[in-house]
Structures are given as C-alpha cells and as structure tokens.
Scaffold this motif. Structure first.
Motif, short mmCIF file in Angstrom:
data_model
loop_
_atom_site.label_atom_id
_atom_site.label_comp_id
_atom_site.label_asym_id
_atom_site.label_seq_id
_atom_site.Cartn_x
_atom_site.Cartn_y
_atom_site.Cartn_z
N TYR A 119 1.58 52.93 -60.15
CA TYR A 119 0.99 53.14 -58.82
C TYR A 119 0.53 54.61 -58.73
N ASP A 124 -5.78 52.55 -58.27
CA ASP A 124 -5.34 52.74 -56.88
C ASP A 124 -6.13 53.86 -56.19
N PRO A 137 -4.73 49.90 -51.51
CA PRO A 137 -3.65 50.71 -52.11
C PRO A 137 -2.85 51.50 -51.09
#
Length: 349
Positions: A119, A124, A137
């Motif tokens: 992440y 993202d 995101p």
C-alpha cells in the motif's frame, strides 16, 4: 502404643503433603519467570485484545512472487510469530496491473484477518490519477503501517553500449528512435519515473509493463528492452554479476545502498520521485483496536534484529510509521504525484 505411632506417622505424612502442595505452587510461578522474551511478547500482545487474533492472518501481495514487495512480506513472515500468537500467510494475487489483489482486499471482511502489503505503491499513488480503477486508495483502505521506502535503480543490460544517462539520451535524440523501458506495472513507480524522464528530456520512452518487478528485470537482462528499473533487491545481484549496469537513482538524494550511483538531477535531468513506498493496509472499516494491535506488532517487527538483517540484505531501508502518521504521509505523496502528472501532462497511452 502402636496406635500412637500410627497417628504420628499419619501426621507427618499430612505435613509432608502440605509442604509439597506449597512447593508446587511456587514452582508454577518460577516457570512463568523462566519464559523466553518471545513468549512474554506473545502474552503481552494477546492481552492487547481479548479476542483478536483467533486465527491466522492473510497478507495479500498484489504482485507476482520474487519482487521487492513479495520479499518484504517474506521477511515480515519470518519474525512475525515472535510478536503475535497467530501466524501470517503470504498469498500472491497478481493480475491487471496489481489491481486484482487490491480489489480482493477492498472487498474482504474488515475484521483484521485480510491485509494488503504494498500500500503506497504506484497503483495507489499514481494509477488512480491516470485511469479508472475499481477502488479508491484514500477511502477503501485503512493504513496500518509504513515499513520501507526504496529508490528505483535505473539500469541497462550489462552488455549495453550506454555508460550514462547522457549517452542514452543523446543516442535517442540523434537516432530519433524510441527507448523501450521494462517496467514492473503500467502504473507503478518505475513507469512514472520513465515517463517523467521522457517528458523532461524530450525523448520517446515506451514503457513495457509486466506483472511485477522480477519479471521486468528478467526481460531487461534478456535484452527485450533498452532500459529498465527496479528496487535494490531486484537489481543488486545482477549488478554484482555484471548482468545489469546502473545508470541513476530516482530519489532527490543518492541511495545509501548504492552510494556510487548518481541521481537523475546530478546528471542534468530535472526529475525525482518519492520512491517505492511499502505500507500495509486493511479494508476500510477495520476496528481501531485491531489496527492499533497490528501496528504495534509491525513496530516490534521493524525493531527485530533478524528483520533488520533481512532488510539490509534486501537493500530496503526500514522507515516505520504508525497509522496516523502514515495516513498523513500517504495523502501528501498522493497530492505530489497528482501535481507531477498534471505538470508533466503524463497520460497512459
């Protein structure tokens, strides 16, 4: 006389039994004091939440095995059970430019048993600003922790004619030929770096996306592209073996893991990136006490000597952030890339 002796013997036996019972109780206390540090940490972690975790936790890697994010996940897995009573299971879910894994996590139950690593990657921070994706995101995930950031090392094959970025750019301008670039995914950090270089230098760079960094590097070594890029652990063994030649790093400053490799700016190319961010997130709606528990476990992982050694070998610096700090960092990086995309007029072709 015999009866008196029998009563006396019976009394002595009862006293002895009482002494044994007391000794047994003290022995139990001594066993607790002899616990290993790992056992004590496990007990402390378990006390943080009376119910969570009750079963193994799955960490989704939205890329193919062998890349930098997968390597980080395996390094975490090695020491995880020192600090959590339940193990983690690493599952690779590549596909659709790393979208498949993210969508899987987004739609998973927000109970802390399905997490995502990676992440903060380009999928993202960059991808959603270039194309429509089935997740937001900023809204569909809950940040838990940032574990690392590493640079992209721009390389050419070991037998390439190019010894510097200047030689590569001069050749592209003189020959007026496109420069093919092997990149991890269509919206990853390597891709945005290549597109940025093309924009600010005026050469035609044509990215060739893959399902992860490992595949992209394999193709670059095989001569299927002129240039490419990857993380430290993806390129370092090949640089040492002479299969790749590093030309630049994309951070504003030199990467301590590659002190002899100049930045793009040092070579007159006015471009830099925030690097490849390695964070861990859960589906939106995950309870705060679960997020805090996981962040605490990951902080202990980040301080573990065995994990530090693994990360050193992977050429990935440990840069831990907790949930609130990581969320703020993520938003700032997201806005930076949004401005960069707008300023450079970068689009997916």
């Amino acid at each position: 006389m015999y009866r008196k002796k029998a009563w006396r013997i019976l009394g002595l036996l009862m006293v002895a039994l009482l002494v044994l019972l007391i000794a047994s109780g003290c022995g139990g206390k001594s066993a607790t004091q002899d616990n290993t540090p790992s056992q004590e940490k496990n007990e402390g972690a378990a006390a943080t939440s009376s119910k969570y975790p009750e079963k193994p936790i799955t960490i989704i890697v939205p890329y193919a095995a062998g890349g930098s994010t997968d390597a980080l996940a395996r390094a975490i897995e090695k020491v995880w059970t020192k600090y959590c009573p339940q193990p983690v299971m690493i599952v690779n879910k590549p596909g659709a430019g790393a979208v498949v894994g993210r969508e899987f996590v987004k739609t998973s139950k927000p109970d802390g048993y399905t997490l995502m690593i990676g992440y903060g990657s380009g999928e993202d921070l960059i991808g959603p600003q270039l194309q429509k994706v089935p997740y937001d995101p900023l809204k569909d995930f809950t940040p838990i922790a940032r574990m690392s950031i590493h640079s992209t090392i721009i390389c050419v094959p070991g037998n390439s004619q190019f010894k510097s970025m200047k030689e590569l750019i001069d050749w592209a301008k003189t020959s007026n030929q496109p420069v093919t670039a092997s990149v991890s995914t269509a919206t990853g950090n390597v891709n945005i770096t290549m597109r940025g270089i093309g924009k600010v230098t005026g050469i035609n760079i044509v990215p060739i996306p893959h399902q992860g960094g490992a595949q992209a590097i394999t193709d670059l070594i095989g001569g299927h592209a002129i240039v490419g890029g990857g993380s430290g652990n993806e390129v370092a063994p090949h640089i040492q073996a002479g299969r790749l030649r590093p030309l630049a790093v994309d951070l504003p400053e030199r990467d301590p893991a590659f002190p002899d490799v100049p930045t793009l700016k040092e070579q007159g190319i006015n471009f830099y990136s925030w690097g490849s961010v390695k964070g861990i997130a859960a589906p939106a709606g995950t309870p705060k006490e679960v997020v805090d528990y996981l962040a605490d476990v990951l902080k202990k992982v980040s301080e573990d000597p065995e994990f530090k050694e693994s990360m050193k070998n992977l050429h990935q610096p440990i840069l831990y952030m907790g949930p609130e700090e990581f969320q703020k960092f993520f938003k700032e990086a997201y806005d930076y890339f949004g401005k960069l995309i707008k300023d450079l007029n970068i689009t997916l072709q």
